[in-house]
Enzyme design. Structure first.
Site, PDB file in Angstrom:
ATOM      1  CG  HIS A 265      -2.098  -0.940   1.083  1.00 39.86           C
ATOM      2  ND1 HIS A 265      -3.079  -0.793   0.137  1.00 39.86           N
ATOM      3  CD2 HIS A 265      -2.408  -2.074   1.771  1.00 39.86           C
ATOM      4  CE1 HIS A 265      -3.963  -1.794   0.248  1.00 39.86           C
ATOM      5  NE2 HIS A 265      -3.571  -2.592   1.224  1.00 39.86           N
TER       6      HIS A 265
ATOM      7  CG  ASP B  45      -3.381  -3.420   5.100  1.00 36.94           C
ATOM      8  OD1 ASP B  45      -2.439  -2.617   5.256  1.00 36.94           O
ATOM      9  OD2 ASP B  45      -4.429  -3.126   4.506  1.00 36.94           O
ATOM     10  CD  GLU B  46      -5.836  -5.576   1.600  1.00 36.93           C
ATOM     11  OE1 GLU B  46      -6.960  -6.097   1.549  1.00 36.93           O
ATOM     12  OE2 GLU B  46      -5.612  -4.404   1.235  1.00 36.93           O
ATOM     13  CB  CYS B  47       2.638  -6.728   1.695  1.00 35.19           C
ATOM     14  SG  CYS B  47       4.151  -6.636   0.735  1.00 35.19           S
TER      15      CYS B  47
ATOM     16  CD  GLU C 225      -2.725  -8.527   6.584  1.00 33.82           C
ATOM     17  OE1 GLU C 225      -3.046  -7.920   7.619  1.00 33.82           O
ATOM     18  OE2 GLU C 225      -3.343  -8.430   5.503  1.00 33.82           O
TER      19      GLU C 225
END
Lengths: 682, 682
Positions: A251, A314-316, A366
């Site tokens: 992000h 998050d969300e890597c 995460e």
């Protein structure tokens, strides 16, 4: 004649029903810990006076001013007429709160109102702030004027962390937008503003150390350091902590536009304009990356005095790492088996830097590893299992799963999510690690114009869940009734959740004549979860000016109609309720003919033509079902039932991003009409 | 069924009727000097670009930003998507305007819009500002999206002085209230903000030289010098001059609280809390008075750069002078025959001081004497005779008589008042002294909450009168149609004239269910002229939160109903119109039964019980008249007519400060019903 009246009562049915229940009920949100009704009531008039006793500080004076200003907007009475009477409200503050607001400070207050005066007592200014908001919610209009009913309240929060996150990256939100939402948070006693300041679509915090962050990563839309400090002070005045978030290593596209050397890909990078999960990620293998982060954290830590500092995580998706031979080589050399392990290494280094700057690191699920330091706060967007794991590991944790406002879910769904739900496996000692929760307003589909309508009033239900005793938060009907009252109350804070809906309809229609358009808007809801962004072709430039952007997340009218139909189908409805349902169906059926010409005149309403026509068909079916239910001539044929169900099947198809919220109820009527006549009432 | 639909269409009849007329019509207010329609239209989308050519200054960049921001509120489209296309709008400015905006600068502009682009040309930034506002008004929603129709406009104002005065003394108005009203002024091309800063009820300008002026004369509600400078800059950005007014020698009670030695009475003085004309007046016989005024003018002249400086001069009743033996003695010694002569002496000295500070003095009618210096501007609140006298004496003059917004008159009344009306006796040369006019918003009965609703949209009609060619301002129906469009347009500027009405109804009702209350509110108007303050017991503490404070000044629905009834009585109405009228009457008749229970529940609505009941009676009478008109069974009896007229006589009695606006129309129906049957249609 009857039908003429019917339209009026039908259109506003939900509020009518609610309003009728209210006069004798005290409506507070969140519900206080304990409340006892007294007799009589305290009158509000222009001479109403508020006295500060005991400990006094400027924040209390400001709170009193704000109290007067909100009271004036609530009542239309400006309270300032000089007089020599004793003060109607006496505020007694025992002492100061911490210089920087801490997690777990005493937020309790004691409120005692009689017909001659009110007393508000608290250990420190935080309790006073909460007590004043309770007072403002107690104000009601009566035949005798605006009054506060006599009542004794002892109140304190259940959870110490009651937050809301606003994503200011995907759509930038001007200062005043955040400020009025902080006002709303104060009104419902939330105490943490989690400020999501960076993401792929924009880096919104001014850095002097790395000026290209906002210089190239924000389209010029960022908060100056002065503004951020101002907001911290604004929040502190309202008993709200500010936790900044700088999301990394994923992000981070917007960071990399100005500083591509931080990235793991080849670059050059451009500000992301789409929504979703993207590949750009920081390079966790270079020392320069950590030096950069360290200096930035140091700069931002000086602006945000809160004990916590959120570093995202998050969300890597690791795709840039996978594609970079140098990083792959590094992983091999250092024995990182996979991307998660590499992120774990990155996270723990960042967390240590945060700690070195005197802050407690916070991050999304995460970042939780078996080896994660115990001082790290976990924010769970995955839910109970992650909450349980974190707490069991000894990490403090807050829940956000279930509180995502951008999913456009009914308030009831959020309301029934408890931070301790699904954590039965924890010991009472472990449960203490669950500090509370945060609602989250991700901003793919909200602009400064419609964001209030996505947050309020639903956020009040979450605030209550986090503040009120668990035993007092089980009654969904009561919650909805009080939510409606809260909604009106919040308008006195300048929140635009209610006013924006008709204004956007007027724009769509190109005229102030929106009554028919509103009949349609009142019984549709936006598609839920991420369906719109998944199926649509949205990006940062997409105007958010359609019906789906204008309507409230939840159709209160559809909810009431559902209740009516349930009673009708069960044969327990009263005549008036049957009349009401029939009148609504008639209104809906006849609306299309009146509305259709208008719909064709504007590019923003042409997409509604099939929706309006579906409503006509559904309502017609509902009326036919009514006919069978009432004619007494025997049940409907299976043939009629099947063709009706088929029509409803077609009508339920989502169009223009909207869901027609009456289809389920009409289906119930159809089934009732084609069931045995024995179940028919009277 | 029919009746069900009828209620819907009936309630919003006026806007329906208007909306139906609009799509093909270009709606601008004020009307431009000349306009030619082209073919096609220019599309607004997120890539819309505006280029500044020729002379450029920061004010033009700000104007472009503001243009984008308003455009975005109008359309919901944020215009910022980067692209390489040529600009859709090219602005060509020939040169600068004066450093301080002057009376009579070139304000003209030329606008040319085709389907591929637009060009706005002006001699200086003032014309650009006006042209941009025209552009914003041209934006309409069509089936193809938001567009600006192809059009060529040449435009320039008829009068050079197009102002609005706001009284910020009787009710203090926060900065943002003034600012949003300046935005509204810009939208309708008004160019003078006359800031009434002092009066008996408050001295609102911060003085460093005489700090007790605001210190004791404002209840802490005043504008700091920084704020006043900020407002001057804010106005200049919008092509608006700011003329401050310090009213003297009367209307000065608030000055005398801190500086009683300025007064002619014994003192001590207290801030006035009532409305009216009061005795306190400055002492014109003492040199210290003039030294005080001189220093104050000097201080304020430095804050307000405008060429004009307003020193009031109205309504000094002289009673303190009459009662003061020392002043009487002085008058005798100096041969002043009466108070007017003494005031004349005072005024001319003050005017000279104003001139010495480099300013042109301005004042109300009362300061005009045969000997008044030619450089003095007269603001006429008495009308044509005074305008004529002033102009004939060679004094510039502006008209305010006929433009008093606080009198709550219909827009049409203001609209038909012309600054040159009744000045036929003047030579063309003398007429040039008539510079224009100013609307005036005296603030006895407006707060920051409802002031927008008193100013807008009616002020647009006055703005048009002052801007547009006389020949283009004769069509009242066109004016009303365009006023309605302007009203919606102005919401994009943050003006609250439209939103405040339902919000105040919700507060009154204590619920969001206000549909029935609004049926009543939609056909009443506040009492006109000064009837409320004369007959009521109002003061500065009186809450302005009643129905009379919430409703618009003019009932558009009553106006439409009147037109319907006129056609019906004349026998020229179409069936649809007769239906519409009957449905409205039915709605009104039946409203009372539904509304009455709600009215009793709130102290703010109990006063409406008899009004609602009167409406029922009037509507019932109207329906009876309809019966006679349509039954074909002969005309109504004289007996019925007389008893009906008697009932209407009772109903017309004003209650709760309100006028029931349908009585006259129903009376017309009654008369038609009892006239010869020959006049019956079909």
């Amino acid at each position: 004649m009857l039908s003429g009246l019917a339209v009026l009562s039908g259109v506003t049915m939900s509020s009518v029903t609610l309003a009728q229940k209210l006069p004798s009920e005290i409506s507070l949100m969140p519900e206080p810990q304990s409340m006892t009704r007294g007799s009589g009531e305290l009158l509000i008039d222009p001479t109403f006076k508020v006295e500060l006793d005991g400990y006094v500080e400027p924040r209390l004076n400001l709170a009193r001013e704000r109290f007067f200003s909100t009271l004036s907007r609530e009542t239309g009475i400006t309270v300032w007429k000089p007089n020599d009477h004793p003060a109607e409200l006496r505020i007694v503050t025992a002492g100061a709160s911490k210089p920087v607001q801490q997690v777990g400070e005493d937020e309790s207050y004691h409120l005692e109102i009689t017909s001659v005066g009110a007393e508000l007592k608290a250990a420190n200014p935080l309790g006073v702030l909460h007590g004043l908001q309770t007072l403002l919610q107690l104000v009601v209009i009566t035949p005798r004027g605006f009054v506060i009913p006599a009542v004794t309240i002892d109140d304190a929060p259940r959870f110490v962390w009651r937050g809301m996150m606003i994503d200011t990256s995907r759509h930038f939100m001007p200062m005043e937008t955040i400020e009025r939402n902080l006002d709303g948070m104060e009104a419902v006693k939330m105490n943490v503003f989690h400020w999501h300041l960076s993401d792929d679509q924009g880096f919104r915090a001014e850095s002097h150390v790395y000026p290209l962050l906002q210089g190239k990563g924000s389209d010029g839309q960022f908060y100056t350091q002065e503004q951020m400090k101002k907001l911290v002070a604004y929040a502190r005045d309202r008993g709200i902590r500010v936790v900044p978030e700088f999301d990394m290593p994923g992000h981070t596209t917007a960071w990399l536009v100005g500083y591509p050397e931080l990235g793991s890909g080849k670059g050059p990078y451009a500000i992301e304009r789409k929504w979703g999960i993207f590949n750009p990620a920081m390079d966790p293998t270079r020392e320069t990356t950590y030096r950069f982060i360290d200096r930035l954290i140091g700069e931002m830590a000086a602006i945000f005095p809160d004990a916590y500092f959120h570093v995202g995580g998050d969300e890597c998706n690791g795709k840039e790492w996978d594609a970079n031979p140098r990083i792959q080589e590094y992983m091999k050399q250092h024995g990182f088996k996979n991307d998660a392990a590499l992120q774990g290494y990155f996270s723990s280094r960042v967390q240590r830097m945060v700690a070195q700057h005197g802050k407690i690191p916070a991050g999304w699920d995460e970042i939780l590893q078996p080896t994660t330091a115990k001082n790290v706060l976990i924010q769970s967007w995955h839910g109970p299992q992650f909450v349980t794991t974190a707490a069991r590991q000894g990490n403090d944790v807050i829940l956000s799963k279930g509180y995502y406002l951008d999913l456009i879910l009914p308030a009831a769904e959020h309301y029934m999510v408890d931070p301790l739900g699904g954590t039965a496996a924890l010991t009472p000692e472990e449960q203490k690690h669950v500090l509370g929760g945060e609602s989250a307003m991700w901003s793919e589909l909200v602009s400064t114009e419609n964001i209030d309508g996505r947050i309020w009033p639903r956020n009040g239900a979450i605030a209550e869940r986090l503040w009120s005793p668990a035993a007092k938060t089980q009654d969904v009907d009561s919650m909805y009734r009080r939510l409606e009252v809260l909604s009106q109350h919040l308008q006195a804070y300048g929140l635009q959740h209610a006013s924006v809906y008709p204004e956007m309809l007027e724009r769509m229609a190109g005229t102030e004549d929106i009554q028919r358009l509103k009949v349609l808007g009142d019984i549709v809801e936006p598609r839920k979860h991420h369906e719109r962004t998944q199926h649509g072709s949205y990006d940062a430039f997409t105007p958010l000016n359609r019906m789906v952007d204008a309507i409230p997340p939840e159709s209160m009218q559809a909810r009431e109609f559902e209740h009516l139909c349930a009673r009708i189908s069960a044969g327990t409805a009263m005549d008036a309720e049957r009349d009401q349902a029939r009148e609504l169906l008639t209104l809906w059926r006849d609306n299309d003919a009146l509305l259709a010409p208008q719909l064709g005149a504007s590019s923003l309403t042409t997409e509604l033509i099939p929706v309006s026509s579906s409503l006509r068909v559904v309502a017609q079916t509902g009326l036919e079902a009514f006919g069978y239910l009432e004619s007494g001539k025997g049940k409907a044929t299976a043939e009629w039932r099947d063709s009706s169900l088929k029509e409803l099947q077609v009508a339920v198809k989502q169009q223009a991003g909207l869901m027609l919220m009456v289809v389920g109820s009409v289906r119930e009527l159809v089934m009732a009409a084609s069931a045995s006549m024995d179940s028919k009432p009277n």
